[in-house]
Design an enzyme around this catalytic site. Sequence first.
Site, PDB file in Angstrom:
ATOM      1  N   ASP A 396       0.859  -1.186   0.000  1.00  0.00           N
ATOM      2  CA  ASP A 396       0.000   0.000   0.000  1.00  0.00           C
ATOM      3  C   ASP A 396       0.902   1.245   0.000  1.00  0.00           C
ATOM      4  O   ASP A 396       2.118   1.151  -0.191  1.00  0.00           O
ATOM      5  CB  ASP A 396      -0.932  -0.063   1.224  1.00  0.00           C
ATOM      6  CG  ASP A 396      -2.239   0.704   1.027  1.00  0.00           C
ATOM      7  OD1 ASP A 396      -2.200   1.795   0.439  1.00  0.00           O
ATOM      8  OD2 ASP A 396      -3.288   0.214   1.471  1.00  0.00           O
ATOM      9  N   ASP A 510      -5.897   3.278  -7.109  1.00  0.00           N
ATOM     10  CA  ASP A 510      -6.814   3.622  -6.024  1.00  0.00           C
ATOM     11  C   ASP A 510      -7.171   5.105  -6.126  1.00  0.00           C
ATOM     12  O   ASP A 510      -6.596   5.851  -6.931  1.00  0.00           O
ATOM     13  CB  ASP A 510      -6.112   3.313  -4.692  1.00  0.00           C
ATOM     14  CG  ASP A 510      -7.031   3.398  -3.490  1.00  0.00           C
ATOM     15  OD1 ASP A 510      -8.263   3.390  -3.674  1.00  0.00           O
ATOM     16  OD2 ASP A 510      -6.508   3.465  -2.365  1.00  0.00           O
ATOM     17  N   GLU A 513     -11.727   8.196  -8.064  1.00  0.00           N
ATOM     18  CA  GLU A 513     -13.097   8.651  -8.338  1.00  0.00           C
ATOM     19  C   GLU A 513     -13.144   9.999  -9.085  1.00  0.00           C
ATOM     20  O   GLU A 513     -14.136  10.202  -9.794  1.00  0.00           O
ATOM     21  CB  GLU A 513     -13.889   8.739  -7.022  1.00  0.00           C
ATOM     22  CG  GLU A 513     -14.169   7.399  -6.386  1.00  0.00           C
ATOM     23  CD  GLU A 513     -12.935   6.774  -5.741  1.00  0.00           C
ATOM     24  OE1 GLU A 513     -12.835   5.533  -5.731  1.00  0.00           O
ATOM     25  OE2 GLU A 513     -12.066   7.526  -5.271  1.00  0.00           O
ATOM     26  N   ARG A 592     -10.322   0.939  -8.203  1.00  0.00           N
ATOM     27  CA  ARG A 592     -11.432   1.168  -7.282  1.00  0.00           C
ATOM     28  C   ARG A 592     -12.637   1.757  -8.018  1.00  0.00           C
ATOM     29  O   ARG A 592     -13.756   1.326  -7.832  1.00  0.00           O
ATOM     30  CB  ARG A 592     -11.010   2.059  -6.120  1.00  0.00           C
ATOM     31  CG  ARG A 592     -12.060   2.083  -5.009  1.00  0.00           C
ATOM     32  CD  ARG A 592     -11.540   2.686  -3.734  1.00  0.00           C
ATOM     33  NE  ARG A 592     -11.386   4.137  -3.824  1.00  0.00           N
ATOM     34  CZ  ARG A 592     -10.933   4.894  -2.826  1.00  0.00           C
ATOM     35  NH1 ARG A 592     -10.566   4.324  -1.684  1.00  0.00           N
ATOM     36  NH2 ARG A 592     -10.812   6.194  -2.960  1.00  0.00           N
ATOM     37  N   ASP A 608     -13.067  -0.223   0.758  1.00  0.00           N
ATOM     38  CA  ASP A 608     -12.595  -0.237   2.147  1.00  0.00           C
ATOM     39  C   ASP A 608     -13.655  -0.776   3.095  1.00  0.00           C
ATOM     40  O   ASP A 608     -14.285  -0.024   3.857  1.00  0.00           O
ATOM     41  CB  ASP A 608     -12.169   1.171   2.559  1.00  0.00           C
ATOM     42  CG  ASP A 608     -10.965   1.658   1.770  1.00  0.00           C
ATOM     43  OD1 ASP A 608     -10.245   0.804   1.213  1.00  0.00           O
ATOM     44  OD2 ASP A 608     -10.741   2.876   1.704  1.00  0.00           O
ATOM     45  N   HIS A 666      -6.433  -8.192   2.679  1.00  0.00           N
ATOM     46  CA  HIS A 666      -5.861  -6.845   2.831  1.00  0.00           C
ATOM     47  C   HIS A 666      -6.334  -6.231   4.133  1.00  0.00           C
ATOM     48  O   HIS A 666      -7.465  -6.448   4.556  1.00  0.00           O
ATOM     49  CB  HIS A 666      -6.268  -5.978   1.638  1.00  0.00           C
ATOM     50  CG  HIS A 666      -5.733  -4.585   1.698  1.00  0.00           C
ATOM     51  ND1 HIS A 666      -4.439  -4.292   2.047  1.00  0.00           N
ATOM     52  CD2 HIS A 666      -6.332  -3.385   1.432  1.00  0.00           C
ATOM     53  CE1 HIS A 666      -4.265  -2.974   1.995  1.00  0.00           C
ATOM     54  NE2 HIS A 666      -5.402  -2.402   1.635  1.00  0.00           N
TER      55      HIS A 666
END
Length: 926
Positions: A396, A510, A513, A592, A608, A666
Amino acid sequence: MKSYQKLTTPQPAGCQVEEEGAAPMPPARGRMAPCWVGSGLLVAAVLLSTITVWVLRQVSGGWLGPTPPPKCLLVPESHRFDCYPERQVVVTQELCESRGCCFIQSPLPAEGKQGVPWCFYPPDFPSYTLESLNQTALSMVGLLVRREKAYYPRDIEMLRLDVEFETDTRLHIKITDAANPRYEVPLDVPRAMKRAENPIYSLNFSWDPFGVLLRRTATGTVLLNTTVAPLIFADQFLQISTSLPSRFLYGLGEHRGSLLHSLDWNTLTLWARDVAPTESFNLYGAHPFYLLMEEGGDAHGVFLLNSNAMEVALQPAPGLTWRTIGGVLDFYVFLGPDPNMVIQQYQQVIGFPAMPPLWALGFHLCRWGYGSSNGTWQTVRAMRNYQIPQDAQWNDIDYMDGYRDFTFDSQKFASLPSLVEDLHKHGQRYVMILDPGISSTNPHGSYWPFDEGLRRGLFLNTTQGQPLIGKVWPGYTAFADFSNPDTHQWWLENLQHFHAHVPFDGLWIDMNEPSNFMDGSEDGCPPGELDSPPYTPAVLGDSLSSKTVCASAKQKASVHYNLHNLYGLMEAKATASALIQIRGKRPFIISRSTFPSQGRYSGHWLGDNRSQWKDMYYSIPGLLSFSLFGIPLVGADICGFSGSTSEELCTRWMQLGAFYPFARNHNTQNEKAQDPTVFSPAARTAMKDVLLTRYSLLPFLYTLFHHAHLQGDTVARPLFFEFPQDVATLGLDRQFLWGRSLLVTPVLEPGVDSVTGYVPQGTWYDFYTGSSVNSSGEMLKMSAPLEHLNLHIREGSILPTQKPGTTSEETRGNPLRLIVALSSSATAWGDLFWDDGESLDTFERGSYSYLVFNVTQNIFTSTVLHGSTEATNVTIGTLSIFGVQKLPSKVLLNGQEKPFSYLDNQVLTVSDLGISLSQGFSLQWL
């Protein structure tokens, strides 16, 4: 309320309908009426509604206000289409009637629920008129005219209607501005070269008010009836409603909830948003597609190709309303007639998913907070020490230097290049995270990604033409504009530079958006109708810029107002292209944020989640929904991302997660580790065993992905896809299938040693033992101690499996075991796709093997339909046949007698076959 009659009933006098294939009728304003009559059921509902309102008024002493006009009382509650959907307004009678709508107060719903709209359209609310309709070689072209303005600014008075009969099972209906171009989604879609010759649908029109009536020819079922509410087409408010033929509706992502949507006044918002998955919130991706199961088992799907902020309102009529604030109304309807075919037809438009590399289907391990490359390496070694399967190790954002893309921490992650080298030596892969926010505060000349992106003009800009600055993990950031082809080249160059130091194998994209820790930018957002439109859908935060960038931000292709929902798709496309150029192999990307066609470039994880039992359950409808969306490579964070897991929860979740198409454990920072090595010997063994089971099934899973890539089959599949006429399956989302053959029934609650699951009609075989279960289509209680996951093979199937190793690379060299599950008529079928597991376009280039397995009359045959050199290195070692009714006297392999074993539970096993995968063979039992 107006409702269409059945076509078999004579049309009422004065009703004019345009039927597909008929000559267009000339418009004659004032003499045309919609083709509707009241059914007995609807009349009864109207009477009941009217009586209820009258009684309430008497009981309440008139608190409900003056009696509404009779035309309003004629509309039953379930058929009231909302005329005032604004959320932040208390709708009064005055406000409602200013829009020309009916106002009837209803009892308030329970907290957190929507209810019957108080303000709704009367039957005579002005809409568009179909003024003309002309035939072309491929389509129909019509002109729609609105003579009375609706209540949103910049009503578009003249619309163009295009209807294309693209295939016998696909209809394309598009409505746009007749005079001026509007933004349309830049998605490559197929163009019909000829008109469908034998469509399985019939299309009718109402002229005044304009409406579409679509029927399935075979059953007469009305699939769409858009006259139930007016069409509104303003510059920033587009709305169209339809009745639905049943309540069994799925899709419309991304949301957290059951697989089957509630139609009880339920609004689903589509606007990509960074938020932990929560019921009723708009989540990371936008998928304006639904699948609906009709009575009798037929299915159809509807796709609205529109990327603007949108909401879909569901109501118990049953009915549905699309509301979007830009673009055009561009609908595709897929007629199936079975659900598998609907999803295939949908993907014929948006594109079939990419074939993943084989290692992508292995087990992935990650956490935020390893702290160092040595800490990461320690976990990898522990996994190897316990011989627990693992294909990929991830990191990450803590690997980065100051959370900046294309860097790694030279102190804590100094040994990262050596770790990656070690992974490769052990047949394993490395994947790291990337975010689209590029740090903007470094001294000039010290951070090439920002300096060069700025020099080339590759970031989202404000309305003033300066880079829009927001805030993400590294602090103040600019956002890459992936709608600009030049950005793809810059992205490639950055990845090439980093790959030269850390030769990663896949990428995890990630925060796309795109996510922003500020609302809009460091300066907020400017006034105007992009950031503050006349109507804002029910987005979390009540603003389009909530935790993202300003809708007014400028991008190469358009304004962010139009492109926001495409951001993750465009980044995935750039990333896939870069990985292909860097590695020359199939790209592996997990994103994502997603949009239709994303499966061509990436997989998806469900975000998440939390270490809670309900989150484990919600992962199943999540992954099944993405199967509908054409993104088969999907899974949730196994054991949960945030919060602290328990040994029992993590064990059960590892069992379920071993059957996610994409399987990754994860964990967040500052929580205890949850990889398999940290648990008790019993839990660790249970986790290892279920991963070995997954690895044994890799040939079967890989073949399913081949069919997904080739023709749009689903991999993880709802039960109703295989049993569409069994109404008991329509709401099932605590179990699922792999393909058509393997039923997975996980434990989803604590403290139990059994699980109750639905077993569809027929014979099913225990995957581990071959013992049979004969079901009439019923709920069955199954033993499920902590170390056991229930798996059942469907009769008539043949599953290719393999002796599992600790990596996919090791596994693919081991002998195959073919599991035959005989049907009641002693037949079975299966297949196997085999290639090198990572090269580009192996099917398209012919570099693959494809085998078909078949059983009939006690003879198993393996037929090589296409061969390649890859298959010569692998052997078929064992054949296990479930459901052999009696002890054979002998078994013949290619005519030669062969030793065998036979158990009391009717399992015949023939071992030590030693047959090359490249050779066909037959095996007979007598």
